[in-house]
Design a protein around this motif. Structure first.
Motif, mmCIF file in Angstrom:
data_model
loop_
_atom_site.group_PDB
_atom_site.id
_atom_site.type_symbol
_atom_site.label_atom_id
_atom_site.label_comp_id
_atom_site.label_asym_id
_atom_site.label_seq_id
_atom_site.Cartn_x
_atom_site.Cartn_y
_atom_site.Cartn_z
ATOM 1 N N LEU A 92 -3.707 3.975 -13.657
ATOM 2 C CA LEU A 92 -4.404 2.688 -13.739
ATOM 3 C C LEU A 92 -4.302 2.100 -15.144
ATOM 4 N N VAL A 93 -4.388 2.941 -16.162
ATOM 5 C CA VAL A 93 -4.243 2.463 -17.544
ATOM 6 C C VAL A 93 -2.836 1.918 -17.759
ATOM 7 N N ILE A 94 -1.838 2.625 -17.245
ATOM 8 C CA ILE A 94 -0.453 2.173 -17.380
ATOM 9 C C ILE A 94 -0.284 0.810 -16.707
ATOM 10 N N ILE A 95 -0.845 0.650 -15.516
ATOM 11 C CA ILE A 95 -0.726 -0.613 -14.792
ATOM 12 C C ILE A 95 -1.457 -1.732 -15.532
ATOM 13 N N ARG A 96 -2.661 -1.437 -16.043
ATOM 14 C CA ARG A 96 -3.414 -2.465 -16.788
ATOM 15 C C ARG A 96 -2.679 -2.916 -18.037
ATOM 16 N N ASP A 97 -1.910 -2.022 -18.656
ATOM 17 C CA ASP A 97 -1.203 -2.347 -19.892
ATOM 18 C C ASP A 97 0.114 -3.082 -19.664
ATOM 19 N N LEU A 98 0.497 -3.249 -18.410
ATOM 20 C CA LEU A 98 1.745 -3.967 -18.141
ATOM 21 C C LEU A 98 1.616 -5.431 -18.583
ATOM 22 N N PRO A 99 2.705 -5.992 -19.113
ATOM 23 C CA PRO A 99 2.643 -7.409 -19.547
ATOM 24 C C PRO A 99 2.534 -8.349 -18.370
ATOM 25 N N THR B 1 0.836 -1.205 0.000
ATOM 26 C CA THR B 1 0.000 0.000 0.000
ATOM 27 C C THR B 1 0.868 1.251 0.000
ATOM 28 N N GLU B 2 1.913 1.237 0.795
ATOM 29 C CA GLU B 2 2.817 2.391 0.849
ATOM 30 C C GLU B 2 3.498 2.609 -0.501
ATOM 31 N N ARG B 3 3.943 1.536 -1.122
ATOM 32 C CA ARG B 3 4.584 1.667 -2.442
ATOM 33 C C ARG B 3 3.604 2.180 -3.488
ATOM 34 N N ALA B 4 2.359 1.696 -3.437
ATOM 35 C CA ALA B 4 1.340 2.160 -4.382
ATOM 36 C C ALA B 4 1.064 3.646 -4.184
ATOM 37 N N ARG B 5 1.003 4.071 -2.920
ATOM 38 C CA ARG B 5 0.779 5.484 -2.622
ATOM 39 C C ARG B 5 1.938 6.325 -3.147
ATOM 40 N N ASP B 6 3.174 5.847 -2.973
ATOM 41 C CA ASP B 6 4.341 6.561 -3.490
ATOM 42 C C ASP B 6 4.294 6.649 -5.013
ATOM 43 N N LEU B 7 3.896 5.565 -5.659
ATOM 44 C CA LEU B 7 3.793 5.554 -7.122
ATOM 45 C C LEU B 7 2.741 6.556 -7.585
ATOM 46 N N LEU B 8 1.594 6.578 -6.915
ATOM 47 C CA LEU B 8 0.545 7.525 -7.269
ATOM 48 C C LEU B 8 1.030 8.960 -7.086
ATOM 49 N N ASN B 9 1.697 9.232 -5.981
ATOM 50 C CA ASN B 9 2.219 10.586 -5.753
ATOM 51 C C ASN B 9 3.219 10.992 -6.831
ATOM 52 N N GLU B 10 4.070 10.057 -7.233
ATOM 53 C CA GLU B 10 5.048 10.343 -8.300
ATOM 54 C C GLU B 10 4.334 10.602 -9.620
ATOM 55 N N ALA B 11 3.312 9.808 -9.929
ATOM 56 C CA ALA B 11 2.548 10.006 -11.159
ATOM 57 C C ALA B 11 1.878 11.384 -11.158
ATOM 58 N N LEU B 12 1.267 11.746 -10.035
ATOM 59 C CA LEU B 12 0.623 13.056 -9.937
ATOM 60 C C LEU B 12 1.639 14.180 -10.103
ATOM 61 N N LEU C 167 4.267 14.089 -11.865
ATOM 62 C CA LEU C 167 4.671 14.137 -13.268
ATOM 63 C C LEU C 167 3.530 14.553 -14.200
ATOM 64 N N GLY C 168 2.353 14.821 -13.625
ATOM 65 C CA GLY C 168 1.240 15.297 -14.441
ATOM 66 C C GLY C 168 0.267 14.221 -14.884
ATOM 67 N N TYR C 169 0.426 13.005 -14.402
ATOM 68 C CA TYR C 169 -0.495 11.927 -14.738
ATOM 69 C C TYR C 169 -1.598 11.854 -13.687
ATOM 70 N N SER C 170 -2.796 11.533 -14.128
ATOM 71 C CA SER C 170 -3.910 11.372 -13.192
ATOM 72 C C SER C 170 -3.915 9.952 -12.639
ATOM 73 N N ARG C 171 -4.748 9.739 -11.627
ATOM 74 C CA ARG C 171 -4.921 8.395 -11.072
ATOM 75 C C ARG C 171 -5.385 7.432 -12.167
ATOM 76 N N GLU C 172 -6.315 7.898 -13.017
ATOM 77 C CA GLU C 172 -6.835 7.061 -14.101
ATOM 78 C C GLU C 172 -5.739 6.726 -15.117
ATOM 79 N N ASP C 173 -4.868 7.709 -15.407
ATOM 80 C CA ASP C 173 -3.738 7.451 -16.312
ATOM 81 C C ASP C 173 -2.845 6.354 -15.742
#
Length: 115
Positions: A108-115, A87-98, A100-106
């Motif tokens: 999620l799309v990146i994560i869904r597209d991972l192989p 959970t902490e790592r996910a929160r850090d990833l979300l904060n980094e994405a925000l 960099l200008g990416y939304s939460r939805e962006d």
């Protein structure tokens, strides 16, 4: 323990078994000090070779999640902290994405597209 394997998953079976056990520990199905069922029983339920389960258990032992005790089986060392760490790592990833200008939805799309 209810473990399932996805036969469409490209990951090796031992990695899937290890992941399922990690999740069971993280979700509280097993707490620190609890014993896991014998590898033969897990293998029989999943319909796989016991050596595959043993390999997964050894990987988890090497990660510090499990302990092998002669005559006492496999015991869980870690508990809820695995989920808290994730959970902490996910929160850090979300904060980094925000940042960099990416939304939460962006994200999620990146994560869904991972192989």
């Amino acid at each position: 323990m209810l473990l399932t394997l996805d036969l469409q998953d490209r990951r090796p079976l031992h990695e899937q078994v290890a992941g399922a056990i990690r999740r069971a520990i993280a979700e509280g199905a097993y707490a620190a000090g609890d014993r896991l069922p014998p590898a033969r029983d897990i293998a029989a339920v999943l319909g796989i070779n016991p050596n595959t389960v043993l390999r997964a258990l050894r990987d988890l032992r090497d990660e510090g999640l499990l302990e092998f005790r002669r005559g006492r089986g496999v015991t869980v060392l870690g508990g809820q902290s695995a989920r808290a760490t994730l959970t902490e790592r996910a929160r850090d990833l979300l904060n980094e994405a925000l940042r960099l200008g990416y939304s939460r939805e962006d994200l999620l799309v990146i994560i869904r597209d991972l192989p």
